[in-house]
Design a protein around this motif. Structure first.
Motif, PDB file in Angstrom:
ATOM      1  N   HIS A 275       0.843  -1.190   0.000  1.00 29.64           N
ATOM      2  CA  HIS A 275       0.000   0.000   0.000  1.00 29.64           C
ATOM      3  C   HIS A 275       0.879   1.241   0.000  1.00 29.64           C
ATOM      4  N   GLN A 276       0.232   2.383  -0.302  1.00 33.00           N
ATOM      5  CA  GLN A 276       0.984   3.636  -0.299  1.00 33.00           C
ATOM      6  C   GLN A 276       1.555   3.925   1.072  1.00 33.00           C
ATOM      7  N   GLU A 277       0.738   3.669   2.096  1.00 39.17           N
ATOM      8  CA  GLU A 277       1.277   3.772   3.442  1.00 39.17           C
ATOM      9  C   GLU A 277       1.842   2.395   3.771  1.00 39.17           C
ATOM     10  N   PHE A 278       3.103   2.374   4.150  1.00 41.58           N
ATOM     11  CA  PHE A 278       3.732   1.085   4.411  1.00 41.58           C
ATOM     12  C   PHE A 278       3.094   0.386   5.594  1.00 41.58           C
ATOM     13  N   ASN A 279       3.020  -0.923   5.506  1.00 41.65           N
ATOM     14  CA  ASN A 279       2.533  -1.720   6.622  1.00 41.65           C
ATOM     15  C   ASN A 279       3.710  -2.279   7.400  1.00 41.65           C
ATOM     16  N   LEU A 280       4.599  -1.399   7.802  1.00 39.33           N
ATOM     17  CA  LEU A 280       5.756  -1.856   8.559  1.00 39.33           C
ATOM     18  C   LEU A 280       5.694  -1.249   9.960  1.00 39.33           C
ATOM     19  N   VAL A 281       6.215  -1.993  10.924  1.00 34.98           N
ATOM     20  CA  VAL A 281       6.238  -1.494  12.295  1.00 34.98           C
ATOM     21  C   VAL A 281       7.590  -0.819  12.517  1.00 34.98           C
TER      22      VAL A 281
END
Lengths: 527, 355
Positions: free
Chosen positions: A93-99
Motif C-alpha cells: 500500500h501507499q502507506e507502508f505496513n511496517l512497524v
C-alpha cells in the motif's frame, strides 16, 4: 513491447464485474481486470477512479458488493489480509505496513517468526531475512530497526516480505511516488526480475512515462469502470484521454514569460523575505513575491524548501532575518500574524497536516475562517455554510454534499478543499508545498487553472515542487535551493531542467553552509 | 455538524429515554410529513425511527434495555422509578459532559472524580467552617474545579505532558487535597445547598434540572462555539488545526478548564444529595464518565462525539444499575454485567460502523 492480447502465459488473477459502494457513493461499478504470469499490468486512472478501492478488494481490506474474483481460474473469497496471503496475493500500500520500532527481519516475518521451544529463534529469523533481502538485492542488516530506513529501503523490505510469503501476485500502489530517479531505476530492475520469475505485478502509478518503461498492458479505470485496455506502448496523450475522458490540450496551462509579473513592478512586493536563517536548516534566504506571479521553489528534498516555507508562515521559528507582508514586518513564529497578514500555507503532507479526516467538507473549508466567523465565542454557522457551499462550487469539489466526511474524498478533491479554506480566508499570498503530489492528471490541471485564476486576480503564489516539469511549466520565476541557501534564480525563459538541476545539486560556492544531514536525497524527477 | 439532519434528529432523541418511549406513540403526529394523513404519517415515521435507531447504536441499546426491563419488572416504568434513574444518572452524566469536551479534542481526563470531591469539600469548608455566604462558596467551588482543569491543561498544552499522565497526577493531587482540607471527615453542608438535592414542586428532582442545563450547555458549546468547533479540529488533526490558525494551546486550557468546571458542578450535585461533602466521594466516577462518553459513540482517538451520545451513555449505565437492583441481582454480579455491557456497546458500535 506487448500486444493488447493477454500474454500466452497462465492467468493468475481475474475480476469480473466487481461492484462496491460506500454509503451510496459508487466506488467501483463493474470492474473487469486480469493478470497473467510474468506481466506488469498497469492500473491507470484519476484519483477517485477506483484504483485504490479495487486493490483494497483484492487485498481483503474491502468486500465487494457483487462480482467475482478468480485466482488461477477458481472463484475465491478474499475477506481478510489472511485470505489474500494464503492465495499468494501481496499488496504494497501507499502507506507502508511496517512497524517502525521492530527490526527488518521481524517485519518480514511478522506473525510467523520462526520459533524454537515456543521462543523466538532470532538467529534463524535473521538468517532467513538476510537470504530474502539478498534475493531482492538490497544490503540491509536484518536487525536494523525499520524506522532508520528511508522510503526506498522500506519499500525493498516490503517487497522482501512479499517474496518470503511466496506471493505470485504483487500489487504495488504508487511505489515510485517518493523515490529518487536512482531508486526508481533500482525498483524497476527488481520488478523486471520478479516478472522474469513469473510473478504477476499490478502496478499503479501517476507517472505516465513509467508505463512504457516497465509495463506490459494497461487497464484504464474511470468513474469506477474499466474503460479500456491497451498495450503499454500506447502514446501518452491517448492514455490521458482515456483517463479523463477528454483530451488535455495543455498539461501546464500557464502562459509563462508574459509581462504579467513585470507589469506590477511599480507596486511594493506582497511578500519580502530577507536574510532568513535557522541553524542547521537554512541561512541567508531572501526573495520577493509580487501580486500576480507564481514563483517556483525548486531543489532537492532536504535542501530546506519546506523548512523555509514553514518559517515564513510562522509554523516554525527562525534565528535571523525578517518576513514582511506589504511592508509590514511579521512577528516571528506566529501563525496567526501570518494568517492575519494574508499568508496561507498548503502543507506538503496533506493527510498529516492539511485536513481533518473525520470532519465534514464544510468544517474543513471553514477551519481558517472559524475565528473570524465567531461573535462572542459563537460561530455564525449559516454564514460558514454559505461560504463553504460557494467555494466548493467554485473549486468544483466532487462530493455527495458538504456533509461528506473529508477522509472519503479523493486526493485531488481533498487538496481543493485544503486550498479552498485559504481562499475563504482571502489570503493573498499562498505557499503551496507539493500541491499536486499524489494527485491525478485531471485534478492537477484543475489546480493549475486555479493557480492561474488566483494570480490573475492579484494573488501571489510560492510553489514548492519536486516535479520539475511542473515547476518549469507553471512558474514566472524559479528559485533554486541547495543546502539551505538560495542557489540561484532563473527567469521562466532561461529555466530549463538542466539549469535548475545544475543549481540544485549545488556546486556550492561557499563553505560554511549549514551541513545538510539528509540521508536519502530525493532527486528532482524529470519527465 | 449541527446542520446535518441526522445528527440534529439524534440530538432531539437525546432528551431522555422516557421520551424515546413516548415518541413511539406520539412521534408520527409530530414528525409526519406535511400533507400526509394520520395513516400516512404513521407509515412515514416508522422508517425514520428505524433509521435513527440504526444510525445511533447507543440509542437502540437504551431502547432495547428499557423494553426488556419494563417487561421483566413492573415497577421499572413507574414515574417515580424513572425519575430515580435520572437522579442516579445525573452525577455521571454531568461529569461525562465535561469529559466529552476532552475526548472530542483527542485527550482524556482521569481527574474528574477527584476534582468533583475537592470542589464539594471546598464548598463545605468555605460555607460551613469559614462561614462565607453560600453564593460565594459555590463560586469558589466551581473556581476550584476550573483551576484544577487549568493546571492539567497547562501541563498538557505548555508542559507537553501526555493527557493521561497530567490528569492521573491531578487525580491523586485532587483527592489528597480534599482529604487534607476536610481532615478526612465529611463536612455538613448548609441547608440552602442541600436543597439542590431535593425536588421542584415536591416531585421533580433538582439534579435532573441541573443535568438538563449542563447537557444543553455542552451541546451548545460543541455545536455552535468557536471553542467547540476547535475541539473537533484539534481532536481530528492537531497539526492541521494549528496550521489553520487555531490557537491549540489556548484551546486546551479552555477544554480542560471546562471539564474541571463540569466536575465541580457534579461534585456539588452529589454532595447536595448526601447533604454533606465527603472527601472520598466520587471515587472511580471518572471511569463511569469515560465509559458513558465512549458508549455514546465518541472516539478516544478524538474528533468524534456529541452531548446527546454522552447522555445516552450515562442513561444506559444508570438504567442498567437500576434495573439490576429491581431484579435483585447481587451487587457483585452487577459489576460483571456492567463491564460486559460497556464492552458490548462499543463492540456493536464498531461493527455497525464497519458494515
Amino acid at each position: 513491447m506487448s500486444t493488447p492480447d493477454p500474454p500466452p502465459s497462465r492467468e493468475l488473477l481475474r475480476t469480473e464485474g466487481i461492484r462496491k459502494t460506500f454509503t451510496g457513493v459508487v466506488a467501483l461499478d463493474g470492474v473487469d481486470f486480469d493478470l497473467h504470469e510474468g506481466e506488469v499490468h498497469v492500473l491507470l486512472g484519476e484519483n477517485g477512479a477506483g484504483k485504490s478501492t479495487l486493490i483494497k478488494v483484492l487485498s481483503g481490506v474491502h468486500r465487494a458488493d457483487s462480482g467475482r474474483v478468480l485466482r488461477d481460474g477458481k472463484p475465491v473469497r478474499i475477506h481478510s489480509a489472511g485470505d489474500a496471503e494464503r492465495l499468494g496475493v501481496a499488496t504494497m500500500h501507499q502507506e507502508f505496513n511496517l512497524v517502525p520500532h521492530l527490526s527488518v527481519a521481524e517485519n518480514i516475518f511478522l506473525g510467523r517468526q520462526p520459533r524454537r521451544f515456543g521462543l523466538l529463534d532470532r538467529s534463524r529469523m535473521n538468517a532467513d531475512a538476510a537470504e530474502v533481502l539478498g534475493r531482492v538485492g538490497v544490503d540491509i542488516p536484518p536487525d536494523t530497526p525499520v524506522r532508520e530506513l528511508g522510503v526506498a529501503r522500506s519499500q525493498m523490505v516490503e517487497i522482501a516480505k512479499a517474496l518470503s510469503l511466496r506471493a505470485r501476485v504483487l500489487i504495488m500502489d504508487e511505489p515510485t511516488a517518493a523515490l529518487t530517479a536512482d531508486e526508481v531505476e533500482k525498483l524497476f530492475d527488481l520488478v523486471r526480475r520478479l516478472r522474469a520469475d513469473g510473478v504477476g505485478i499490478v502496478f499503479i502509478t501517476h507517472h505516465l512515462e513509467e508505463i512504457a518503461a516497465l509495463g506490459d498492458r494497461v487497464t484504464v479505470l474511470r468513474d469506477g469502470r474499466s474503460v479500456g485496455r491497451t498495450p503499454a506502448s500506447t502514446p501518452r496523450d491517448d492514455l490521458v484521454r482515456m483517463m479523463v475522458g477528454r483530451s488535455i490540450e495543455q498539461q501546464y496551462p500557464r502562459e509563462t514569460g508574459t509581462p504579467r509579473a513585470t507589469s506590477g513592478n511599480a507596486e511594493a512586493p506582497l511578500l519580502r523575505v530577507s536574510g532568513l536563517g535557522r541553524a542547521g536548516s537554512f541561512s541567508g534566504v531572501g526573495f520577493e513575491l509580487r501580486a500576480g506571479e507564481v514563483v517556483g521553489l525548486a531543489g532537492l528534498v532536504g535542501a530546506g524548501r519546506t523548512e523555509v516555507a514553514r518559517a515564513v508562515f510562522g509554523a516554525d521559528p527562525y534565528d535571523s532575518g525578517t518576513v514582511e507582508v506589504q511592508g509590514r514586518r511579521l512577528r516571528r513564529h506566529d501563525i496567526n500574524a501570518a494568517l492575519a497578514a494574508g499568508i496561507g500555507l498548503v502543507p506538503e503532507d496533506r493527510k498529516g497536516q492539511g485536513l481533518l479526516p473525520d470532519s465534514s467538507v464544510e468544517d474543513n473549508l471553514g477551519l481558517v475562517t472559524l475565528r473570524r466567523a465567531s461573535r462572542a465565542g459563537f460561530v455564525n454557522l449559516t454564514g460558514q455554510q454559505e461560504s463553504a457551499s460557494r467555494i466548493a462550487g467554485r473549486l468544483n469539489v466532487r462530493m455527495s454534499g458538504l456533509g461528506q466526511r473529508m477522509g472519503t474524498l479523493s486526493g485531488g478533491n481533498q487538496q481543493k478543499v485544503v486550498i479552498g479554506k485559504w481562499l475563504l480566508a482571502q489570503s493573498r499570498v499562498l505557499i503551496l508545498d507539493e500541491p499536486t503530489r499524489g494527485i491525478d492528471v485531471g485534478a492537477k490541471v484543475e489546480i493549475y487553472e486555479l493557480i492561474n485564476e488566483l494570480t490573475a486576480s492579484g494573488h501571489a503564489v510560492l510553489m514548492i515542487s519536486s516535479d520539475l516539469p511542473e515547476v518549469l511549466g507553471m512558474s514566472d520565476r524559479v528559485l533554486v535551493m541547495a543546502q539551505g541557501r538560495i542557489a540561484g534564480e532563473l527567469a521562466a525563459r532561461e529555466a530549463t531542467q538542466d539549469a535548475v538541476m545544475r543549481l540544485a545539486v549545488g556546486t556550492a560556492h561557499e563553505q560554511g553552509t549549514p551541513a545538510s544531514k539528509t540521508k536519502d536525497k530525493e532527486g528532482l524527477r524529470g519527465h | 455538524m449541527a446542520t446535518d439532519i441526522h445528527s440534529s434528529s439524534g440530538q432531539g432523541h437525546g432528551d431522555g429515554h422516557g421520551q424515546g418511549q413516548h415518541r413511539l406513540g406520539k412521534g408520527p403526529s409530530k414528525g409526519g410529513g406535511p400533507g400526509g394523513g394520520p395513516g400516512g404519517a404513521l407509515s412515514d415515521a416508522k422508517p425514520v425511527l428505524r433509521k435513527v435507531l440504526l444510525e445511533n447504536g447507543a440509542l437502540s441499546g437504551l431502547v432495547v434495555l428499557t423494553v426488556v426491563l419494563a417487561a421483566m419488572s413492573p415497577d421499572f416504568l413507574s414515574t417515580q422509578n424513572l425519575l430515580n434513574v435520572g437522579v442516579q444518572a445525573a452525577v455521571t452524566a454531568i461529569l461525562a459532559f465535561g469529559v466529552t469536551f476532552v475526548v472530542v479534542a483527542g485527550g482524556i481526563d482521569l481527574s474528574v472524580g477527584s476534582v468533583a470531591a475537592l470542589s464539594a469539600i471546598m464548598l463545605g469548608y468555605t460555607s460551613t467552617k469559614e462561614g462565607l455566604p453560600v453564593w460565594l462558596s459555590v463560586l469558589l467551588a466551581v473556581g476550584t474545579g476550573v483551576a484544577c482543569g487549568l493546571v492539567s491543561g497547562g501541563l498538557i498544552a505548555y508542559g507537553k505532558l501526555p493527557p493521561f499522565i497530567a490528569t492521573l497526577a491531578m487525580l491523586s493531587v485532587g483527592r489528597g487535597l480534599s482529604l487534607v482540607l476536610s481532615e478526612g471527615t465529611p463536612i455538613a453542608l448548609p441547608a440552602s445547598v442541600a436543597t439542590v438535592g431535593e425536588t421542584l414542586g415536591g416531585w421533580f428532582p433538582l439534579p435532573l434540572v441541573v443535568l438538563v442545563v449542563m447537557g444543553g450547555i455542552t451541546s451548545l458549546v460543541l455545536a455552535r462555539t468557536y471553542s467547540g468547533r476547535s475541539m473537533y479540529a484539534i481532536g481530528g488533526n492537531e497539526e492541521a488545526a494549528r496550521l489553520s490558525g487555531i490557537r491549540v494551546r489556548r484551546q486546551k486550557l479552555v477544554i480542560y478548564g471546562l471539564s474541571g468546571a463540569f466536575a465541580a458542578v457534579a461534585g456539588i450535585v452529589l454532595a447536595s444529595r448526601l447533604a454533606s461533602a465527603q472527601p472520598q466521594a466520587a471515587t472511580g466516577y471518572e471511569l463511569d464518565a469515560i465509559a458513558a462518553v465512549v458508549i455514546g459513540g465518541a472516539s478516544l482517538a478524538g474528533g468524534v462525539g456529541k452531548a446527546s451520545g454522552t447522555l445516552i451513555g450515562a442513561l444506559i449505565l444508570a438504567v442498567l444499575r437500576n434495573g439490576l437492583n429491581l431484579l435483585e441481582v447481587s451487587i457483585f454480579w452487577q459489576q460483571v454485567v456492567i463491564g460486559a455491557v460497556i464492552a458490548l456497546a462499543v463492540l456493536l458500535d464498531t461493527l455497525r460502523r464497519r458494515a
